[in-house]
Each structure stands twice: as structure tokens, then as C-alpha cells.
Design an enzyme around this catalytic site. Structure first.
Site, PDB file in Angstrom:
ATOM      1  N   VAL A 149       0.843  -1.201   0.000  1.00 42.81           N
ATOM      2  CA  VAL A 149       0.000   0.000   0.000  1.00 42.81           C
ATOM      3  C   VAL A 149       0.873   1.245   0.000  1.00 42.81           C
ATOM      4  CG1 VAL A 149      -1.872   1.211   1.148  1.00 42.81           C
ATOM      5  CG2 VAL A 149      -1.759  -1.284   1.277  1.00 42.81           C
ATOM      6  N   LYS A 150       0.637   2.068  -1.019  1.00 46.40           N
ATOM      7  CA  LYS A 150       1.444   3.285  -1.176  1.00 46.40           C
ATOM      8  C   LYS A 150       0.730   4.442  -0.483  1.00 46.40           C
ATOM      9  CE  LYS A 150       4.144   5.037  -5.051  1.00 46.40           C
ATOM     10  NZ  LYS A 150       4.126   5.190  -6.507  1.00 46.40           N
ATOM     11  N   ILE A 151       1.445   5.071   0.440  1.00 50.04           N
ATOM     12  CA  ILE A 151       0.855   6.095   1.313  1.00 50.04           C
ATOM     13  C   ILE A 151       1.660   7.382   1.183  1.00 50.04           C
ATOM     14  CG2 ILE A 151       0.405   6.660   3.746  1.00 50.04           C
ATOM     15  CD1 ILE A 151      -1.180   4.246   3.288  1.00 50.04           C
TER      16      ILE A 151
END
Ligand code: E4P
Length: 216
Positions: free
Chosen positions: A86-88
Site C-alpha cells: 500500500v502506497k501512502i
């Protein structure tokens, strides 16, 4: 050093995978929009299609910018495939989300990193990957490679396990210099990866070998 491709284009991902050196994929909302992907179902289906092509990690970016929204999206994204990371974004709520997701065993990629301070915070929060955007720093007459060097130094000083994922790669020299500086991963457009293959002396040498092989 891991090689990721920075695109949402399935043909390019297949080409890189066929080359045999691909370790993963990074995407972002701009790259998804470029492929004409619209709506949650289509976005999730596209991530699944990417995961089905590659053997490694696939970064899928949240669209929310608040903690609750990011956590909800992350929970949905990781259901798509085990390969999803998951890219945050590097904002305060993003750091909180990285900390909470890490505690749940969900892997994260902290994106839009432009300073060592930001990279230090991402590592403290437990991010799996940190993405310094070196090309965008070069674009504003700052030196993106110095950022990679500084993050490497600080992470090694304290044994942080967060992997440095050099992003916003613009050319093959960026890849080579990131390798010299000890980046763990580069994410690059296909062209810059393929440019590593090229040398005129290889072409001249091969032409000569082919010509001489006819005499054998
Ligand atoms: C990183 O994961 C980003 O998708 C990307 O590298 C941004 O690159 P750009 O500066 O070429 O848009």
C-alpha cells in the site's frame, strides 16, 4: 538491487517481466489515469491484472488523504492480491497510517519523499519502502542523488530496515548512480532499464562476430 517498473501499462510490464529481471511494479494515480482506468472496480481489476503478470511486489496508491480513509482503502487494496504493497503519501496522517498498517502486518511504500527528514519519519513509522523522487528534485535544480546518499547513511547508522526505493528515475545513469549509492530498489520507466543494455562497442563487436561466423 531490485528492479521495479514504474508504470500501469500492461504491455510494458509484460515486456519487463519477459526480460527476466523484474522484481516488482510501482503505480500512482497519474500513471493509472494515463491508462484510462476509471472507477474503483476498474482500478482494482487493473491492479489484479498487474499482479497476475509479475512475480514481485506491486505498489497500489491510496487516494484518500485522511487517516481513516487511507486505512479503509488499504484494507480493500490488500484483499486484491498478496503482492500488493500500500502506497501512502508522506503527510502526517500518512505516517500515522503507516505505523498502524505496519502493526497489522500490512506492507507500505511511503511516497512523495523529498527530504532526509521525511525519510527518517517513514522509517520510524516502519514503512517497508521509502520512495525518494530523485528526478523531480533534479527538475528543480536540486540533487536527487544526494538525497539517496543521505538516506542510506542515516538508515545504516541506525539499522533501519526500510528499503530505499529510488523513484522518479529519468535515465539509465540515475539507475547506475543509485546502485553505486546503495539504493535497495529502483523504480524506472522501461526505456531507462532497456538503455542499460546499450553500448556501441557491443553492436560493432557482435556485427563482426556474425560476419566472421560465416567463415566457419
Ligand atoms: C514513484 O513510485 C512514482 O510513481 C514515480 O517514480 C514518479 O515519477 P515521475 O516524477 O516521473 O512522475
Amino acid at each position: 538491487m531490485k528492479f521495479f517498473i514504474d508504470t500501469a501499462n500492461l504491455e510494458q510490464i509484460k515486456k519487463a517481466q519477459d526480460l527476466g529481471v523484474l522484481d516488482g511494479v510501482t503505480t500512482n494515480p497519474s500513471l493509472m489515469a494515463k491508462e484510462g482506468i476509471k472507477g474503483k472496480e476498474a482500478i482494482n481489476a487493473h491492479y489484479k491484472a498487474i499482479c497476475d503478470i509479475v512475480d514481485g511486489d506491486v505498489s497500489a496508491e491510496v487516494l484518500s488523504v485522511d487517516y481513516d480513509g487511507m486505512m479503509k482503502e488499504a484494507a480493500e487494496l490488500v484483499k486484491i492480491d498478496d503482492k500488493i504493497v500500500v502506497k501512502i503519501p508522506m503527510i502526517a496522517d500518512g505516517i500515522k497510517a503507516i505505523k498502524a498498517l505496519t502493526a497489522k502486518g500490512i506492507r507500505t511504500n511511503c511516497t512523495l519523499v523529498f527530504s532526509v527528514g521525511q525519510a527518517l519519519l517513514a522509517a520510524k513509522a516502519g514503512a517497508t519502502y521509502v520512495s525518494p523522487f530523485i528526478g523531480r528534485l533534479d527538475d528543480i535544480s536540486s540533487d536527487g542523488l544526494i538525497l539517496i546518499e543521505d538516506i542510506r547513511l542515516i538508515y545504516d547508522n541506525y539499522g533501519f530496515e526500510t528499503q530505499i526505493l529510488a523513484a522518479s528515475i529519468r535515465n539509465s545513469m540515475h539507475i547506475i548512480n543509485c546502485a553505486k549509492l546503495g539504493a535497495d530498489v529502483i523504480t524506472s520507466p522501461l526505456d531507462s532499464i532497456l538503455a542499460l543494455l546499450k553500448h556501441p562497442l557491443t553492436d560493432i563487436g557482435l556485427a563482426k562476430f556474425i560476419e566472421d561466423s560465416k567463415k566457419l
